[in-house]
Design a protein around this motif. Structure first.
Motif, PDB file in Angstrom:
ATOM      1  N   PHE A  90       0.826  -1.271  -0.003  1.00 45.64           N
ATOM      2  CA  PHE A  90       0.178  -0.038  -0.155  1.00 45.64           C
ATOM      3  C   PHE A  90       0.901   1.214  -0.019  1.00 45.64           C
ATOM      4  CE2 PHE A  90      -2.821   3.186   1.840  1.00 45.64           C
ATOM      5  CZ  PHE A  90      -4.024   2.828   1.368  1.00 45.64           C
ATOM      6  N   PHE A  91       0.719   2.114  -0.939  1.00 42.22           N
ATOM      7  CA  PHE A  91       1.517   3.275  -1.068  1.00 42.22           C
ATOM      8  C   PHE A  91       0.929   4.631  -1.351  1.00 42.22           C
ATOM      9  CE2 PHE A  91       4.565   5.180  -4.269  1.00 42.22           C
ATOM     10  CZ  PHE A  91       5.640   5.811  -3.269  1.00 42.22           C
ATOM     11  N   VAL A  92       1.316   5.472  -1.105  1.00 43.85           N
ATOM     12  CA  VAL A  92       0.813   6.818  -1.314  1.00 43.85           C
ATOM     13  C   VAL A  92       2.009   7.677  -1.648  1.00 43.85           C
ATOM     14  CG1 VAL A  92      -0.199   9.023  -0.254  1.00 43.85           C
ATOM     15  CG2 VAL A  92      -1.127   6.888   0.098  1.00 43.85           C
ATOM     16  N   ARG A  97       1.134  12.750   0.542  1.00 41.49           N
ATOM     17  CA  ARG A  97       1.094  12.188   2.127  1.00 41.49           C
ATOM     18  C   ARG A  97       0.660  13.352   2.988  1.00 41.49           C
ATOM     19  NH1 ARG A  97       6.337   8.505   2.276  1.00 41.49           N
ATOM     20  NH2 ARG A  97       5.695   7.262   0.570  1.00 41.49           N
ATOM     21  N   ARG A  98       0.073  12.855   4.021  1.00 45.27           N
ATOM     22  CA  ARG A  98      -0.418  13.761   5.034  1.00 45.27           C
ATOM     23  C   ARG A  98      -1.739  14.478   4.691  1.00 45.27           C
ATOM     24  NH1 ARG A  98       2.360  12.562  10.016  1.00 45.27           N
ATOM     25  NH2 ARG A  98       0.309  13.174  10.953  1.00 45.27           N
ATOM     26  N   ALA A  99      -2.397  14.200   3.611  1.00 44.18           N
ATOM     27  CA  ALA A  99      -3.522  14.866   2.949  1.00 44.18           C
ATOM     28  C   ALA A  99      -4.695  13.887   3.089  1.00 44.18           C
ATOM     29  CB  ALA A  99      -3.308  15.237   1.465  1.00 44.18           C
ATOM     30  N   GLY A 100      -4.629  12.839   3.744  1.00 43.56           N
ATOM     31  CA  GLY A 100      -5.899  12.095   4.084  1.00 43.56           C
ATOM     32  C   GLY A 100      -6.060  10.931   2.793  1.00 43.56           C
ATOM     33  N   GLY A 102      -4.372   8.118   1.901  1.00 46.32           N
ATOM     34  CA  GLY A 102      -4.490   6.675   2.510  1.00 46.32           C
ATOM     35  C   GLY A 102      -5.725   6.557   3.290  1.00 46.32           C
ATOM     36  N   ARG A 103      -6.128   7.531   4.150  1.00 50.49           N
ATOM     37  CA  ARG A 103      -7.045   7.162   5.083  1.00 50.49           C
ATOM     38  C   ARG A 103      -8.351   7.215   4.179  1.00 50.49           C
ATOM     39  NH1 ARG A 103      -8.357   8.625  10.480  1.00 50.49           N
ATOM     40  NH2 ARG A 103      -6.507  10.390  10.986  1.00 50.49           N
ATOM     41  N   ASN A 125       8.150   0.812  10.963  1.00 52.11           N
ATOM     42  CA  ASN A 125       7.330   1.705   9.990  1.00 52.11           C
ATOM     43  C   ASN A 125       6.979   2.869  10.665  1.00 52.11           C
ATOM     44  OD1 ASN A 125       5.915   2.899   7.959  1.00 52.11           O
ATOM     45  ND2 ASN A 125       5.671   1.004   6.872  1.00 52.11           N
ATOM     46  N   ALA A 127       5.532   5.567   9.879  1.00 56.61           N
ATOM     47  CA  ALA A 127       4.224   6.269   9.353  1.00 56.61           C
ATOM     48  C   ALA A 127       3.224   5.029   9.221  1.00 56.61           C
ATOM     49  CB  ALA A 127       4.552   6.781   8.003  1.00 56.61           C
ATOM     50  N   PRO A 130       1.236   4.155  13.011  1.00 58.45           N
ATOM     51  CA  PRO A 130      -0.094   4.817  13.205  1.00 58.45           C
ATOM     52  C   PRO A 130      -0.975   4.995  12.243  1.00 58.45           C
ATOM     53  CG  PRO A 130       2.330   6.106  13.121  1.00 58.45           C
ATOM     54  CD  PRO A 130       2.278   4.671  12.847  1.00 58.45           C
ATOM     55  N   PHE A 131      -0.630   4.990  10.929  1.00 58.79           N
ATOM     56  CA  PHE A 131      -1.526   5.285   9.799  1.00 58.79           C
ATOM     57  C   PHE A 131      -2.528   4.044   9.880  1.00 58.79           C
ATOM     58  CE2 PHE A 131      -2.771   3.466   5.722  1.00 58.79           C
ATOM     59  CZ  PHE A 131      -3.479   4.333   5.382  1.00 58.79           C
ATOM     60  N   TRP A 132      -2.204   2.777  10.004  1.00 60.58           N
ATOM     61  CA  TRP A 132      -2.809   1.473  10.102  1.00 60.58           C
ATOM     62  C   TRP A 132      -3.569   1.258  11.314  1.00 60.58           C
ATOM     63  CZ3 TRP A 132      -4.191   0.144   5.488  1.00 60.58           C
ATOM     64  CH2 TRP A 132      -3.075  -0.119   4.521  1.00 60.58           C
TER      65      TRP A 132
END
Ligand SMILES: CC(C)(COP(=O)(O)OP(=O)(O)OC[C@H]1O[C@@H](n2cnc3c(N)ncnc32)[C@H](O)[C@@H]1OP(=O)(O)O)[C@@H](O)C(=O)NCCC(=O)NCCS
Length: 166
Positions: A90-92, A97-100, A102-103, A125, A127, A130-132
């Protein structure tokens, strides 16, 4: 933001993005080495276009621009049920990044494929972890399990939950 299945004609796009992804992750997986041709390569890519129903490639776009990708597969290295769905990659892209992105993309992925999902993330990892954790907590409203498995060079955090589909 869209998450669309990648067609066979999109394979070169994924091959290019995978280079950026593996380079990013080579920071935490020193076993990812660049070849003499200056490419990391990704040996399983062809399977995503040869095994429909078991491998699922997606492209992520934001405002019409390529913003990343997701690769999902049936069968997870972390579980024994061959029907479990696994977020393989999974890649952004850094510029998104940090613009939502991936979310937004992760729930679209899980909604598309109902069933038992597994997400694996290296504890190194910074980033991804906390992302997942945030994405899965939001998606499942807290109804998930998480545990750690041995891995090299760092253990994995393994999340599991169900998607009802949409
Ligand atoms: C992990 C990754 C997919 C996140 O994508 P993203 O689109 O930047 O994530 P989002 O903007 O949707 O972030 C959602 C939340 O995740 C967390 N998060 C995302 N990136 C983070 C970071 N670098 N540090 C800490 N928390 C982070 C935050 O809680 C964030 O919410 P906030 O921005 O309101 O604080 C992206 O950084 C990436 O592609 N990394 C390289 C590849 C990778 O590690 N993939 C996962 C493999 S397991």
């Amino acid at each position: 933001m869209t998450l669309e299945p990648a067609a066979r004609a999109d394979e070169p796009i994924l091959r290019n993005l995978l280079e950026l992804y593996v380079h990013d992750l080579s920071e935490i997986f020193p076993q990812a080495r660049v070849g003499a041709d200056g490419r990391f390569g990704y040996e399983h890519l062809a399977r995503y276009f040869a095994e429909p129903g078991r491998r699922y490639p997606f492209l992520i776009r934001a405002g019409g621009e390529l913003a990343g990708f997701a690769l999902a597969m049936r069968g997870s290295p972390a579980t024994s049920d061959p029907e479990d769905l696994d977020v393989a990659e999974f890649f952004v892209l850094r510029g998104h990044r940090r613009a939502g992105v991936g979310r937004s993309a992760a729930p679209l992925l899980w909604d598309r494929l109902p069933g038992a999902w597994v997400v694996r993330c290296s504890l190194a990892n910074r980033a991804g972890l906390p992302f997942w954790e945030a994405a899965i907590r939001d998606y499942t409203k807290g109804a998930f399990e998480a545990g750690d498995l041995p891995g090299s060079p760092n253990p994995w955090r393994v999340f599991s939950f169900r998607s009802p589909g949409r």
